[in-house]
Scaffold this motif. Structure first.
Motif, PDB file in Angstrom:
ATOM      1  N   LYS A 269      18.227  13.563  34.957  1.00  0.00           N
ATOM      2  CA  LYS A 269      17.694  14.869  35.319  1.00  0.00           C
ATOM      3  C   LYS A 269      17.252  14.900  36.773  1.00  0.00           C
ATOM      4  O   LYS A 269      17.504  15.872  37.498  1.00  0.00           O
ATOM      5  N   LYS A 270      16.628  13.832  37.244  1.00  0.00           N
ATOM      6  CA  LYS A 270      16.194  13.782  38.645  1.00  0.00           C
ATOM      7  C   LYS A 270      17.392  13.776  39.579  1.00  0.00           C
ATOM      8  O   LYS A 270      17.405  14.497  40.595  1.00  0.00           O
ATOM      9  N   ARG A 271      18.401  12.955  39.290  1.00  0.00           N
ATOM     10  CA  ARG A 271      19.589  12.917  40.132  1.00  0.00           C
ATOM     11  C   ARG A 271      20.272  14.281  40.173  1.00  0.00           C
ATOM     12  O   ARG A 271      20.729  14.733  41.230  1.00  0.00           O
ATOM     13  N   HIS A 272      20.331  14.908  39.018  1.00  0.00           N
ATOM     14  CA  HIS A 272      20.928  16.241  38.924  1.00  0.00           C
ATOM     15  C   HIS A 272      20.176  17.255  39.790  1.00  0.00           C
ATOM     16  O   HIS A 272      20.778  17.966  40.607  1.00  0.00           O
ATOM     17  N   ARG A 273      18.876  17.288  39.648  1.00  0.00           N
ATOM     18  CA  ARG A 273      18.088  18.254  40.421  1.00  0.00           C
ATOM     19  C   ARG A 273      18.126  17.946  41.914  1.00  0.00           C
ATOM     20  O   ARG A 273      18.199  18.866  42.740  1.00  0.00           O
ATOM     21  N   ASP A 274      18.090  16.658  42.260  1.00  0.00           N
ATOM     22  CA  ASP A 274      18.138  16.300  43.681  1.00  0.00           C
ATOM     23  C   ASP A 274      19.426  16.812  44.323  1.00  0.00           C
ATOM     24  O   ASP A 274      19.404  17.312  45.456  1.00  0.00           O
ATOM     25  N   TRP A 275      20.537  16.669  43.616  1.00  0.00           N
ATOM     26  CA  TRP A 275      21.817  17.155  44.174  1.00  0.00           C
ATOM     27  C   TRP A 275      21.747  18.649  44.438  1.00  0.00           C
ATOM     28  O   TRP A 275      22.119  19.117  45.518  1.00  0.00           O
ATOM     29  N   LYS A 282      21.414  23.894  52.463  1.00  0.00           N
ATOM     30  CA  LYS A 282      22.376  23.872  53.566  1.00  0.00           C
ATOM     31  C   LYS A 282      22.569  25.233  54.223  1.00  0.00           C
ATOM     32  O   LYS A 282      23.171  25.323  55.301  1.00  0.00           O
ATOM     33  N   SER A 283      22.121  26.284  53.600  1.00  0.00           N
ATOM     34  CA  SER A 283      22.218  27.619  54.213  1.00  0.00           C
ATOM     35  C   SER A 283      21.256  28.543  53.488  1.00  0.00           C
ATOM     36  O   SER A 283      20.730  28.206  52.424  1.00  0.00           O
ATOM     37  N   PHE A 284      21.063  29.736  54.050  1.00  0.00           N
ATOM     38  CA  PHE A 284      20.111  30.675  53.456  1.00  0.00           C
ATOM     39  C   PHE A 284      20.510  32.092  53.824  1.00  0.00           C
ATOM     40  O   PHE A 284      20.861  32.375  54.974  1.00  0.00           O
ATOM     41  N   ILE A 285      20.466  32.972  52.852  1.00  0.00           N
ATOM     42  CA  ILE A 285      20.674  34.411  53.063  1.00  0.00           C
ATOM     43  C   ILE A 285      19.633  35.154  52.245  1.00  0.00           C
ATOM     44  O   ILE A 285      19.391  34.817  51.073  1.00  0.00           O
ATOM     45  N   SER A 286      19.007  36.152  52.862  1.00  0.00           N
ATOM     46  CA  SER A 286      18.068  36.999  52.143  1.00  0.00           C
ATOM     47  C   SER A 286      18.362  38.450  52.457  1.00  0.00           C
ATOM     48  O   SER A 286      18.529  38.824  53.625  1.00  0.00           O
ATOM     49  N   LEU A 287      18.438  39.270  51.399  1.00  0.00           N
ATOM     50  CA  LEU A 287      18.745  40.694  51.511  1.00  0.00           C
ATOM     51  C   LEU A 287      17.602  41.519  50.924  1.00  0.00           C
ATOM     52  O   LEU A 287      16.885  41.049  50.028  1.00  0.00           O
ATOM     53  N   TYR A 339      37.886  30.722  47.196  1.00  0.00           N
ATOM     54  CA  TYR A 339      37.344  29.725  48.129  1.00  0.00           C
ATOM     55  C   TYR A 339      36.787  30.295  49.429  1.00  0.00           C
ATOM     56  O   TYR A 339      36.193  29.542  50.204  1.00  0.00           O
ATOM     57  N   TRP A 340      36.949  31.565  49.713  1.00  0.00           N
ATOM     58  CA  TRP A 340      36.457  32.098  50.983  1.00  0.00           C
ATOM     59  C   TRP A 340      34.951  31.886  51.144  1.00  0.00           C
ATOM     60  O   TRP A 340      34.459  31.657  52.238  1.00  0.00           O
ATOM     61  N   LEU A 341      34.234  31.976  50.056  1.00  0.00           N
ATOM     62  CA  LEU A 341      32.774  31.897  50.087  1.00  0.00           C
ATOM     63  C   LEU A 341      32.259  30.586  50.668  1.00  0.00           C
ATOM     64  O   LEU A 341      31.181  30.543  51.269  1.00  0.00           O
ATOM     65  N   ILE A 342      33.010  29.505  50.518  1.00  0.00           N
ATOM     66  CA  ILE A 342      32.470  28.187  50.875  1.00  0.00           C
ATOM     67  C   ILE A 342      32.309  28.011  52.378  1.00  0.00           C
ATOM     68  O   ILE A 342      31.528  27.166  52.815  1.00  0.00           O
ATOM     69  N   HIS A 343      33.020  28.791  53.186  1.00  0.00           N
ATOM     70  CA  HIS A 343      32.980  28.569  54.631  1.00  0.00           C
ATOM     71  C   HIS A 343      31.683  29.069  55.246  1.00  0.00           C
ATOM     72  O   HIS A 343      30.919  28.306  55.830  1.00  0.00           O
ATOM     73  N   GLY A 344      31.407  30.347  55.148  1.00  0.00           N
ATOM     74  CA  GLY A 344      30.190  30.884  55.731  1.00  0.00           C
ATOM     75  C   GLY A 344      28.935  30.302  55.133  1.00  0.00           C
ATOM     76  O   GLY A 344      27.924  30.147  55.820  1.00  0.00           O
ATOM     77  N   SER A 345      28.987  29.941  53.859  1.00  0.00           N
ATOM     78  CA  SER A 345      27.802  29.402  53.193  1.00  0.00           C
ATOM     79  C   SER A 345      27.544  27.947  53.553  1.00  0.00           C
ATOM     80  O   SER A 345      26.565  27.365  53.091  1.00  0.00           O
ATOM     81  N   ASN A 346      28.433  27.354  54.369  1.00  0.00           N
ATOM     82  CA  ASN A 346      28.240  25.975  54.847  1.00  0.00           C
ATOM     83  C   ASN A 346      28.360  24.969  53.718  1.00  0.00           C
ATOM     84  O   ASN A 346      27.603  23.998  53.642  1.00  0.00           O
ATOM     85  N   ILE A 655      19.697  35.392  57.887  1.00  0.00           N
ATOM     86  CA  ILE A 655      20.706  34.386  57.587  1.00  0.00           C
ATOM     87  C   ILE A 655      20.322  33.112  58.333  1.00  0.00           C
ATOM     88  O   ILE A 655      19.745  33.160  59.418  1.00  0.00           O
ATOM     89  N   HIS A 656      20.646  31.976  57.726  1.00  0.00           N
ATOM     90  CA  HIS A 656      20.303  30.702  58.353  1.00  0.00           C
ATOM     91  C   HIS A 656      21.423  29.703  58.115  1.00  0.00           C
ATOM     92  O   HIS A 656      21.916  29.553  56.995  1.00  0.00           O
ATOM     93  N   ASP A 657      21.839  29.033  59.188  1.00  0.00           N
ATOM     94  CA  ASP A 657      22.920  28.045  59.141  1.00  0.00           C
ATOM     95  C   ASP A 657      24.164  28.609  58.474  1.00  0.00           C
ATOM     96  O   ASP A 657      24.831  27.945  57.670  1.00  0.00           O
ATOM     97  N   PHE A 658      24.471  29.847  58.831  1.00  0.00           N
ATOM     98  CA  PHE A 658      25.725  30.480  58.426  1.00  0.00           C
ATOM     99  C   PHE A 658      26.824  29.858  59.287  1.00  0.00           C
ATOM    100  O   PHE A 658      26.795  29.947  60.508  1.00  0.00           O
TER     101      PHE A 658
END
Length: 944
Positions: A269-275, A282-287, A339-346, A655-658
């Protein structure tokens, strides 16, 4: 029409070869004096656990299907949680992205399709009366309670390292019972169509026991093995799946070892949550729109649950296989959108598309006819995870461009990393082969231009034309990219002259008064869900908004595509949103995106943000997240555009680290409708051209307070010298405090999932038998009996409830009788329906629409002689329930004049409000043609 001129900024697309770095232009304000330099540091104030909790999905009632329930995954193993159909149990599906058949002679639908594995049920002793569940995005775990008439079960479940880990505790119930149910290893198409000629079923599964581990072993006729291993110990259930090919024993060994070597529950459970906690950071978006903000974070969770680099490329339903006509990988739109989503989201660690193409090069070569394998490669419309599907030849009407389009995704990964090794070893050699395949068939016409013989514009239902715009756009993009890649890599390629010749002489894109056509002589004249004929606009940006001479053509092409709506699906709206975002029209983009979430849409986003047409598919919600990206930050044509299409209603955005093309990480904040600051960090040292959108003179300052070297390129674009690992803060006016955090929510919204159903008032079924005028049901033995939709299709009688009393979520209905020639539903012909006089709060409709979602109204007539319109929205029988509708029945197929058909049709319950203060006498149905109303039952509900 002449082809668009070569974009003068294209050199910047591959690292800016030849661009000079120049001092800052005088027009830019440099407010920091060298003697009084004041440094800055971007700070992140995101209370991650609290913020992510606000995005969670919640269930206050039992989900019944895959598109309603919680879902778990680790990129390989996947599980959906919902009610065991027709039973008092909770199902946890157990499916795996590598489990497939290995008989290519039967095609991707049967011979190399994904295969079912099985499911686990949590079996209460008492009757389930309520549920209270949460899918925690932050912890990637589903938790909750199941209340029964004997007590309560509490459970939690997650997936880590290909192991489904679940725990349950009983309170009042006598015990916790877990049961594994193997499923037949047969194509998910089997529910709706017969297997191809010569197909032999896979052998039956067998069981084995190794100590405290149980196994289900599934040999495959085409070679290989699937093995499921599971154990219940110390209150914890562990389930894993192995698949091997061609080995017939390796799967059994690996699955057994995975269970035996599983670490203790707390460590897993710890390894799972840590991942997962590392993943989100790695990135952040707030609307400011809570519903959309939550949707976005659910899509990030979804794509990380469905894909990891090195794993199998996502099939149309990801790792959550269900009955579907699409149990494989579709290369003509689905895989690209996934797969487009993976680029901007870092999150390029999720790119299993690139790794799939890279490791299956030999198969891509083998897919083209033998005469072209020396220098070409391709892939057919659909394949297995090994890309095994032959491709036809131009001139035969074949669909030949799908590999080139998939390689555009791989090129995007390169552009977002600027990893020359990826460019040299994967993009360049595979794209060279994909374009070579086209070059074998291009021929000069009487006009001296190069033309392409007939090819298929994906799924457009006409005779394939010559010079298909889908292929012309891909050829142009491919040749330009090959030339620029060779220059960057220092490769003196002997084909470079040919690529330049193609760019100089390739026929123009066919267009008419309505915009871009499908191909030569074939206008866009009937509704089409794909935008394959518009690829040159999006996502290739060969014809784009920075070319003023092309704007009129772009606008009328997009408008004409959207004007013919009958065949549109969810990604027709997400595609339009992205197209309008390119034009900088945020409000229009949002309006199209909203259509995907509109319950009146024929194919809306479902309760858990999944999506279905004739079967489960996941590309559309993921592409909707990319539409949000396109509204927030774009980076095509060598220019990073910050907040290019933000709707007016989004006054505050962060947005952060987009991650953008050129390998930049962009952080930016918008407050009160204006951009406050932009921070850009360069990961590769590529030239930065920034369209900032700031009001007033611009300041660009390095972290130590020194001014950055800036050149004003005009039209709101600046070029900033920024070395590898360096960053710059860009703002106007006084320097703001560069802080990233959640923005205030101005548009609250309910959590995704299923809210609890309030107890209904007493319901009184209305007798509709005298009004029935349509036979919408047939038996398996007489499929031609009846005609629900005007095309001869009907519900399968064997999957409907028996005639008589039917209770759904506390509501009482009278379900009609059905048999050969028996009419069993009433259509909307303007007829009044008498009801038992009384005061009622709601009318409850049980039925479905044909030919699209029905948005209409009943007319209520009251005892005092007054009338009132009673609006309602009824889903199409092949669609999904939007907000305000619930699914009562979902059939695995429908009947037709030529046999079973794969469309999974449903019956739905919807409500409409009445005036409880007045006595109701009758309800008049609307007079309709298309879409048409079909009522199987109707009840009126008294006030509570």
């Amino acid at each position: 029409m002449t082809p668009p001129s070569h974009d003068p900024t294209r050199r910047a697309v591959l690292g800016g070869l030849g661009l000079a770095l120049v001092p800052a232009a005088p027009a830019l304000a440099q407010t920091e004096h060298a003697g009084a330099a004041r440094g800055w540091q971007l700070r992140q104030r995101v209370p991650w656990a609290e913020f992510m909790k606000g995005q969670d999905l919640l269930w206050g009632r039992m989900p019944r299907t895959w598109y309603e329930g919680p879902f778990l995954g680790d990129g390989l193993l996947g599980s959906m949680v919902y009610q065991e159909p027709g039973q008092n149990k909770v199902r946890f599906t157990v499916q795996h992205g590598r489990v497939q058949d290995h008989r290519p002679q039967f095609g991707s639908g049967w011979g190399t399709c994904r295969l079912p594995v099985g499911h686990v049920t949590l079996d209460p002793l008492g009757t389930i009366t309520a549920v209270d569940w949460r899918l925690s995005l932050w912890d990637a775990e589903v938790t909750g309670t199941v209340t029964t008439d004997k007590g309560k079960l509490s459970f939690s479940a997650f997936i880590h390292d290909e192991v489904l880990v679940a725990r349950a505790e009983a309170d009042g119930e006598e015990q916790v019972r877990w049961t594994f149910h193997p499923e037949e290893a047969v194509s998910p198409r089997s529910a709706s169509e017969a297997p191809p000629s010569g197909y032999t079923p896979n052998p039956p599964w067998t069981t084995a026991t190794a100590g405290d581990v149980e196994q289900v072993l599934q040999p495959l006729t085409g070679g290989g093995q699937t093995a499921t291993a599971y154990r219940v110990k110390d209150g914890t259930l562990l389930v894993t799946v192995g698949h091997s090919f061609p080995s017939a024993t390796e799967a059994q060994e690996s699955a057994l070892a995975r269970i035996r070597n599983a670490p203790p529950y707390g460590i897993m459970k710890k390894r799972h949550r840590d991942w997962w906690h590392d993943f989100y950071g790695k990135s952040f978006i707030s609307l400011p729109d809570q519903r959309l903000q939550s949707f976005y974070w659910i899509q990030l969770y979804k794509v990380a649950s469905a894909s990891r680099t090195g794993g199998p490329v996502m099939a149309t339903s990801g790792p959550w296989l269900e009955s579907t006509p699409w149990p494989a990988v579709w290369w003509n739109l689905n895989v690209q959108l996934e797969y487009w989503l993976i680029h901007g989201s870092n999150h390029l660690e999720l790119d299993s598309l690139t790794s799939t193409l890279d490791r299956n090069r030999d198969q891509l070569v083998a897919n083209v006819p033998a005469a072209y394998r020396a220098d070409s490669a391709g892939v057919g419309r659909s394949s297995d995870m090994f890309c095994n599907r032959s491709v036809g030849t131009p001139g035969t009407g074949a669909e030949v461009g799908d590999l080139t389009w998939a390689l555009h995704n791989v090129w995007l990964t390169y552009r977002h990393t600027m990893d020359d090794k990826l460019l040299r070893d994967t993009v360049f050699p595979l794209l060279r082969r994909a374009i070579n395949y086209y070059l074998h068939f291009l021929a000069a016409g009487p006009d001296g231009r190069l033309h392409l013989p007939s090819t298929l514009s994906p799924e457009y239902p006409v005779t394939p034309p010559q010079d298909t715009n889908y292929d012309l756009a891909l050829i142009r993009w491919g040749c330009r990219t090959l030339i620029e890649s060779a220059e960057r890599l220092g490769i003196d390629d002997p084909l470079a002259a040919k690529w330049r010749e193609v760019l100089a002489t390739l026929v123009d894109y066919p267009a008419d008064a309505n915009g871009f056509m499908i191909g030569a002589g074939t206008p866009y004249a009937q509704s089409h869900r794909h935008y394959s004929h518009l690829l040159m606009i999006y996502p290739l940006y060969l014809v784009n908004w920075d070319q003023p001479e092309q704007r009129e053509l772009i606008e009328k092409s997009v408008a004409h595509w959207q004007s013919l709506t009958s065949a549109h699906r969810g990604y027709s709206y997400t595609g339009a949103a992205s197209l309008y975002a390119m034009m900088g029209r945020g409000d229009t983009a949002l309006s199209y995106l909203d259509r995907f979430f509109d319950p009146a849409s024929r194919y809306p986003c479902t309760a858990n943000t999944h999506y279905a047409e004739a079967g489960p598919v996941i590309e559309t919600p993921l592409s909707a997240a990319q539409s949000l990206h396109d509204m927030l930050c774009q980076s095509w044509g060598g220019i990073v555009r910050v907040f290019p299409a933000v709707p007016a209603s989004w006054a505050d955005v962060a947005i952060h680290d987009f991650r953008t093309q050129g390998a930049f990480l962009v952080s930016a904040v918008r407050k009160g409708g204006r951009t406050s600051f932009i921070r850009v960090r360069s990961l590769a040292g590529a030239p930065l051209r920034l369209k900032h959108g700031l009001d007033g003179p611009v300041t660009a300052v390095l972290p130590d307070g020194r001014p950055a070297r800036v050149k004003d390129l005009g039209e709101g674009v600046v070029e900033i010298t920024l070395g590898r690992g360096s960053e710059v803060l860009v703002h106007a006016g006084a320097r703001p405090d560069p802080v990233i955090g959640p923005v205030p929510v101005s548009r609250p919204g309910a959590a995704w999932g299923l809210p609890p159903v309030p107890p209904p008032g007493a319901t009184t079924p209305v007798d509709l038998s005298a009004y029935f005028d349509n036979d919408g049901v047939s038996t398996h033995e007489a499929m031609t009996d009846g005609d629900f939709d005007g095309s001869g299709y009907t519900y399968p009688a064997e999957e409907l409830p028996p005639a008589g009393a039917l209770v759904h979520e506390g509501l009482s209905f009278a379900f009609p009788a059905y048999g050969d020639g028996v009419e069993n539903n009433v259509t909307g012909q303007g007829q009044p329906i008498a009801v038992t006089p009384g005061k009622y709060a709601k009318v409850r409709l049980l039925g479905a629409a044909s030919s699209g979602v029905l948005t209409s109204a009943l007319t209520a007539t009251y005892a005092d002689g007054t009338t009132a319109q009673v609006p309602f929205v009824l889903p199409d029988w092949g669609g999904q329930p939007g907000a305000g509708a619930s699914e009562v029945i979902r059939c695995t197929h429908r009947h037709g004049r030529t046999g079973a058909n794969s469309l999974r049709v449903g019956l739905f319950e919807v409500q409409a409000a009445l005036d409880p203060a007045r006595e109701l006498r009758s309800l008049t149905l609307p007079a309709l043609t298309r879409p048409q109303l079909h009522l199987f039952a109707l009840s009126v509900e008294a006030p509570r």
